[in-house]
Enzyme design. Structure first.
Site, mmCIF file in Angstrom:
data_model
loop_
_atom_site.group_PDB
_atom_site.id
_atom_site.type_symbol
_atom_site.label_atom_id
_atom_site.label_comp_id
_atom_site.label_asym_id
_atom_site.label_seq_id
_atom_site.Cartn_x
_atom_site.Cartn_y
_atom_site.Cartn_z
ATOM 1 N N GLU A 31 34.420 44.610 80.162
ATOM 2 C CA GLU A 31 34.662 44.915 81.581
ATOM 3 C C GLU A 31 33.903 43.943 82.494
ATOM 4 O O GLU A 31 32.714 43.699 82.324
ATOM 5 C CB GLU A 31 34.272 46.367 81.914
ATOM 6 C CG GLU A 31 32.901 46.799 81.460
ATOM 7 C CD GLU A 31 32.923 47.464 80.101
ATOM 8 O OE1 GLU A 31 33.779 47.121 79.269
ATOM 9 O OE2 GLU A 31 32.071 48.314 79.860
ATOM 10 N N ASP B 207 34.378 56.535 73.865
ATOM 11 C CA ASP B 207 33.674 55.526 74.667
ATOM 12 C C ASP B 207 32.237 55.947 74.936
ATOM 13 O O ASP B 207 31.664 55.630 75.976
ATOM 14 C CB ASP B 207 34.422 55.302 75.988
ATOM 15 C CG ASP B 207 33.931 54.065 76.731
ATOM 16 O OD1 ASP B 207 34.145 53.985 77.956
ATOM 17 O OD2 ASP B 207 33.310 53.189 76.090
ATOM 18 N N LYS C 74 27.850 54.049 70.694
ATOM 19 C CA LYS C 74 28.653 53.409 69.642
ATOM 20 C C LYS C 74 28.283 53.926 68.254
ATOM 21 O O LYS C 74 29.135 53.981 67.375
ATOM 22 C CB LYS C 74 28.522 51.883 69.722
ATOM 23 C CG LYS C 74 28.759 51.318 71.129
ATOM 24 C CD LYS C 74 29.975 51.937 71.826
ATOM 25 C CE LYS C 74 29.936 51.767 73.329
ATOM 26 N NZ LYS C 74 30.943 52.614 74.031
ATOM 27 N N ASP D 239 36.894 52.268 72.613
ATOM 28 C CA ASP D 239 36.472 51.132 73.423
ATOM 29 C C ASP D 239 35.357 50.369 72.710
ATOM 30 O O ASP D 239 34.676 50.914 71.832
ATOM 31 C CB ASP D 239 35.955 51.624 74.794
ATOM 32 C CG ASP D 239 35.707 50.467 75.755
ATOM 33 O OD1 ASP D 239 34.840 50.607 76.640
ATOM 34 O OD2 ASP D 239 36.366 49.418 75.614
ATOM 35 N N ASN D 240 35.162 49.096 73.049
ATOM 36 C CA ASN D 240 33.984 48.314 72.644
ATOM 37 C C ASN D 240 33.849 48.068 71.150
ATOM 38 O O ASN D 240 32.722 47.929 70.643
ATOM 39 C CB ASN D 240 32.688 48.995 73.119
ATOM 40 C CG ASN D 240 32.720 49.377 74.557
ATOM 41 O OD1 ASN D 240 32.670 50.558 74.890
ATOM 42 N ND2 ASN D 240 32.840 48.395 75.444
HETATM 43 O O1 610 Z 1 26.895 51.728 75.571
HETATM 44 C C1 610 Z 1 28.001 51.843 76.097
HETATM 45 N N1 610 Z 1 28.572 53.032 76.325
HETATM 46 C C2 610 Z 1 27.847 54.232 76.011
HETATM 47 C C3 610 Z 1 28.350 55.328 76.896
HETATM 48 C C4 610 Z 1 27.627 56.425 77.056
HETATM 49 C C5 610 Z 1 28.092 57.533 77.942
HETATM 50 O O2 610 Z 1 28.482 58.637 77.131
HETATM 51 C C6 610 Z 1 27.512 59.679 77.206
HETATM 52 N N2 610 Z 1 27.267 60.124 75.828
HETATM 53 C C7 610 Z 1 26.800 59.374 74.810
HETATM 54 N N3 610 Z 1 26.787 60.106 73.684
HETATM 55 C C8 610 Z 1 27.265 61.337 73.989
HETATM 56 C C9 610 Z 1 27.478 62.471 73.249
HETATM 57 N N4 610 Z 1 27.996 63.577 73.874
HETATM 58 C C10 610 Z 1 28.308 63.512 75.194
HETATM 59 N N5 610 Z 1 28.103 62.419 75.970
HETATM 60 C C11 610 Z 1 27.585 61.342 75.362
HETATM 61 C C12 610 Z 1 26.300 59.065 77.887
HETATM 62 O O3 610 Z 1 25.574 60.048 78.604
HETATM 63 C C13 610 Z 1 26.966 58.062 78.821
HETATM 64 O O4 610 Z 1 27.521 58.664 79.958
HETATM 65 C C14 610 Z 1 28.734 50.631 76.542
HETATM 66 C C15 610 Z 1 28.019 49.439 76.608
HETATM 67 C C16 610 Z 1 28.666 48.287 77.043
HETATM 68 N N6 610 Z 1 27.926 47.079 77.112
HETATM 69 O O5 610 Z 1 28.484 45.994 77.446
HETATM 70 O O6 610 Z 1 26.700 47.094 76.792
HETATM 71 C C17 610 Z 1 30.018 48.288 77.415
HETATM 72 C C18 610 Z 1 30.729 49.500 77.333
HETATM 73 O O7 610 Z 1 32.052 49.566 77.669
HETATM 74 C C19 610 Z 1 30.099 50.666 76.891
HETATM 75 O O8 610 Z 1 30.856 51.804 76.785
HETATM 76 MG MG MG Z 2 32.941 51.337 76.901
#
Ligand code: 610
Ligand code: MG
Length: 228
Positions: A213, A155, A158, A183-184
């Site tokens: 969500e 999650d 992406k 997810d997603n």
């Molecule tokens: O972009 C989304 N999620 C990205 C999540 C990102 C999370 O993972 C960490 N991260 C990233 N690469 C990493 C590599 N290593 C460690 N942490 C990392 C980031 O610091 C953040 O805490 C998203 C967007 C939508 N949306 O509707 O736009 C809906 C959702 O459910 C989503 O999950």
């Molecule tokens: Mg997500």
């Protein structure tokens, strides 16, 4: 204004969720994000699919990529048997700090040291690792003495889903029967990841349609069983 969205979530939880009650923390986050301010937690609808996959898999070793505020970490942890280990990787130190404080409020990490209160046997251990998944995944065997993961919840960014899945394979962290739950896969979408797990002979993949969500937008999660 000095606060971040994760801080506003944390403050709301600290004001309105019962200490030591992980379910009340989960529902407080859901009510804040549905009524006050949207945030990218897996949420309650897709969260029920996550719950079902955790219960069906009965995992001993779980990996989560992308902790954010720890909402899905808590959803998973509450369903794991004692002795299970949940490793969650987060690269943003502010998000990691907020997640840790939410875990404490939920009573997940604050293990009482005094003998009379210590729960019988080991409780589920949530281990939050600060760093990038691409750097930490190759270190997991050595650092954590874990050989394979039974369940991986994906999650994070992406664009990282596919490269990190390939990395998990190359590092020998998946065994026949290991479950990936992403997810997603519809919104925002992870097209290259989907194409891979749906066409690779090494996976049996299944889509669970749901909604993004806290919104009336189509999204879904993809469950992919590694065949070895
Ligand atoms: O972009 C989304 N999620 C990205 C999540 C990102 C999370 O993972 C960490 N991260 C990233 N690469 C990493 C590599 N290593 C460690 N942490 C990392 C980031 O610091 C953040 O805490 C998203 C967007 C939508 N949306 O509707 O736009 C809906 C959702 O459910 C989503 O999950
Ligand atoms: Mg997500």
């Amino acid at each position: 204004s000095g606060t971040t969205r994760p801080m506003r979530i944390l403050h709301y939880v600290q004001r309105s969720a019962k200490c030591g009650d992980v379910l009340s923390v989960i529902s407080a986050i859901d009510s804040f994000c549905s009524k006050v301010e949207w945030a990218m937690n897996v949420g309650d609808k897709k969260g029920e699919i996550l719950d079902a996959v955790v219960l069906e898999t009965r995992p001993r070793y779980v990996l989560e990529l992308g902790t954010y505020c720890g909402y899905s970490t808590m959803r998973i942890a509450r369903l794991l048997p004692p002795g299970a280990r949940l490793i969650t990787i987060e690269m943003n130190s502010h998000y990691a700090q907020v997640a840790k404080e939410l875990f404490q409020h939920a009573g997940l990490d604050a293990q009482d040291k005094s003998a009379e209160k210590r729960p019988a046997g080991p409780t589920c251990k949530v281990e939050l690792l600060l760093g990038s998944s691409s750097v930490l995944i190759p270190q997991l065997k050595k650092k954590l003495d874990i050989d394979k993961f039974d369940l991986v919840f994906i999650d994070h960014w992406k664009v990282s889903y596919l490269p990190d899945t390939r990395l998990l394979e190359e590092c020998g962290l998946l065994k026949s029967g290991s479950v990936l739950l992403a997810d997603n896969v519809t919104c925002p979408g992870a097209p290259d990841y989907l194409e891979y797990v749906r066409n690779s002979p090494r996976y049996r993949s299944q889509y669970f349609p749901s909604q993004l969500e806290y919104l009336q937008v189509e999204d879904g999660v993809e469950k992919s069983v590694f065949l070895g």
